[in-house]
Design an enzyme around this catalytic site. Structure first.
Site, PDB file in Angstrom:
ATOM      1  N   GLU A  33       0.830  -1.208   0.000  1.00 15.15           N
ATOM      2  CA  GLU A  33       0.000   0.000   0.000  1.00 15.15           C
ATOM      3  C   GLU A  33       0.866   1.260   0.000  1.00 15.15           C
ATOM      4  O   GLU A  33       2.089   1.197   0.136  1.00 15.15           O
ATOM      5  CB  GLU A  33      -0.946  -0.046   1.209  1.00 15.15           C
ATOM      6  N   CYS A  73      -1.816  -4.901  -5.730  1.00 14.60           N
ATOM      7  CA  CYS A  73      -2.339  -6.125  -5.138  1.00 14.60           C
ATOM      8  C   CYS A  73      -1.299  -7.241  -5.166  1.00 14.60           C
ATOM      9  O   CYS A  73      -0.374  -7.241  -5.996  1.00 14.60           O
ATOM     10  CB  CYS A  73      -3.561  -6.603  -5.918  1.00 14.60           C
ATOM     11  N   GLU A  99      -1.611 -10.254  -6.234  1.00 20.31           N
ATOM     12  CA  GLU A  99      -1.609 -11.026  -7.485  1.00 20.31           C
ATOM     13  C   GLU A  99      -0.713 -10.366  -8.531  1.00 20.31           C
ATOM     14  O   GLU A  99       0.056 -11.026  -9.227  1.00 20.31           O
ATOM     15  CB  GLU A  99      -3.032 -11.128  -8.052  1.00 20.31           C
ATOM     16  N   CYS A 112      -9.270  -8.620  -7.620  1.00 19.97           N
ATOM     17  CA  CYS A 112      -9.976  -7.425  -8.099  1.00 19.97           C
ATOM     18  C   CYS A 112      -9.993  -7.400  -9.629  1.00 19.97           C
ATOM     19  O   CYS A 112      -9.306  -8.176 -10.293  1.00 19.97           O
ATOM     20  CB  CYS A 112      -9.316  -6.160  -7.539  1.00 19.97           C
ATOM     21  N   CYS A 114      -6.572  -6.923 -11.396  1.00 21.49           N
ATOM     22  CA  CYS A 114      -5.763  -8.158 -11.399  1.00 21.49           C
ATOM     23  C   CYS A 114      -6.310  -9.169 -12.402  1.00 21.49           C
ATOM     24  O   CYS A 114      -5.544  -9.872 -13.072  1.00 21.49           O
ATOM     25  CB  CYS A 114      -5.708  -8.760  -9.997  1.00 21.49           C
TER      26      CYS A 114
HETATM   27  N1  THU Z   1      -5.971  -6.442  -2.598  1.00 27.55           N
HETATM   28  C1  THU Z   1      -5.177  -7.411  -3.128  1.00 27.55           C
HETATM   29  O1  THU Z   1      -4.011  -7.546  -2.759  1.00 27.55           O
HETATM   30  N2  THU Z   1      -5.697  -8.217  -4.084  1.00 27.55           N
HETATM   31  C2  THU Z   1      -6.963  -8.098  -4.590  1.00 27.55           C
HETATM   32  O2  THU Z   1      -7.284  -8.741  -5.581  1.00 27.55           O
HETATM   33  C3  THU Z   1      -7.934  -7.219  -3.927  1.00 27.55           C
HETATM   34  C4  THU Z   1      -7.348  -6.205  -3.011  1.00 27.55           C
HETATM   35  C5  THU Z   1      -5.427  -5.568  -1.564  1.00 27.55           C
HETATM   36  C6  THU Z   1      -5.296  -4.114  -1.951  1.00 27.55           C
HETATM   37  C7  THU Z   1      -5.319  -3.428  -0.613  1.00 27.55           C
HETATM   38  O3  THU Z   1      -4.009  -3.363  -0.114  1.00 27.55           O
HETATM   39  C8  THU Z   1      -6.136  -4.343   0.271  1.00 27.55           C
HETATM   40  O4  THU Z   1      -6.257  -5.582  -0.426  1.00 27.55           O
HETATM   41  C9  THU Z   1      -7.523  -3.837   0.608  1.00 27.55           C
HETATM   42  O5  THU Z   1      -8.224  -3.505  -0.525  1.00 27.55           O
END
Ligand code: THU
Length: 136
Positions: free
Chosen positions: A44, A53, A55, A90, A93
């Site tokens: 983040e 993310c 992935e 998401c 991704c």
């Molecule tokens: N996040 C992921 O790492 N992968 C996803 O496919 C969905 C969201 C993370 C982004 C963020 O750091 C946290 O999850 C909350 O949204």
């Protein structure tokens, strides 16, 4: 590589998550067709939008190392690292998966108590825009 082994690597990757803002730790383990596995964690940022993310970190690490052929990815995540349910990839991704993977690429989502939900990329991103369409 079994699904459980891939999920264990995804869980391990959760420990590397950098999540000072959401507290959601996500880990991914991407299986290349030659058997190599790349792990990724979410990272983040104080400005929020630069966040990546788990992935995509796994994909970008693998592609940088020259891999272009993938079989499956395992994904787990949860608030403060506690896995209480499935953590589906998401939309961004899914689009990155679409760039490199065929319809039968498998997404294994790990849930509470060792539960696993598996989908194909075609199921997660129907009627997607791909490099093939771009070149038509
Ligand atoms: N996040 C992921 O790492 N992968 C996803 O496919 C969905 C969201 C993370 C982004 C963020 O750091 C946290 O999850 C909350 O949204």
């Amino acid at each position: 590589m079994t699904i459980d082994a891939l999920l264990a690597l995804a869980k391990e990757a959760m420990n590397r998550a950098y999540v000072p803002y959401s507290g959601y730790r996500v880990g991914a383990a991407l299986l290349c067709s030659d058997g190599t596995v790349y792990q990724g964690c979410n990272q983040e940022n104080a400005a929020y939008t630069p966040t990546v993310c788990a992935e995509r970190v796994a994909f970008f690490r693998a592609v940088y190392d020259g891999h272009r052929d993938f079989t499956a990815i395992a994904v787990v995540g949860g608030k403060d690292g506690e896995i209480t349910g499935f953590f589906p990839p998401c939309g961004v991704c899914r689009q990155v998966m679409r760039e490199f993977c065929r319809d039968d690429f498998l997404i294994h989502m790990g849930g509470a108590g060792g539960a696993v939900q598996t989908c194909t990329l075609a199921e997660l991103l129907p009627y997607g825009f791909s490099a093939q369409r771009h070149m038509q």
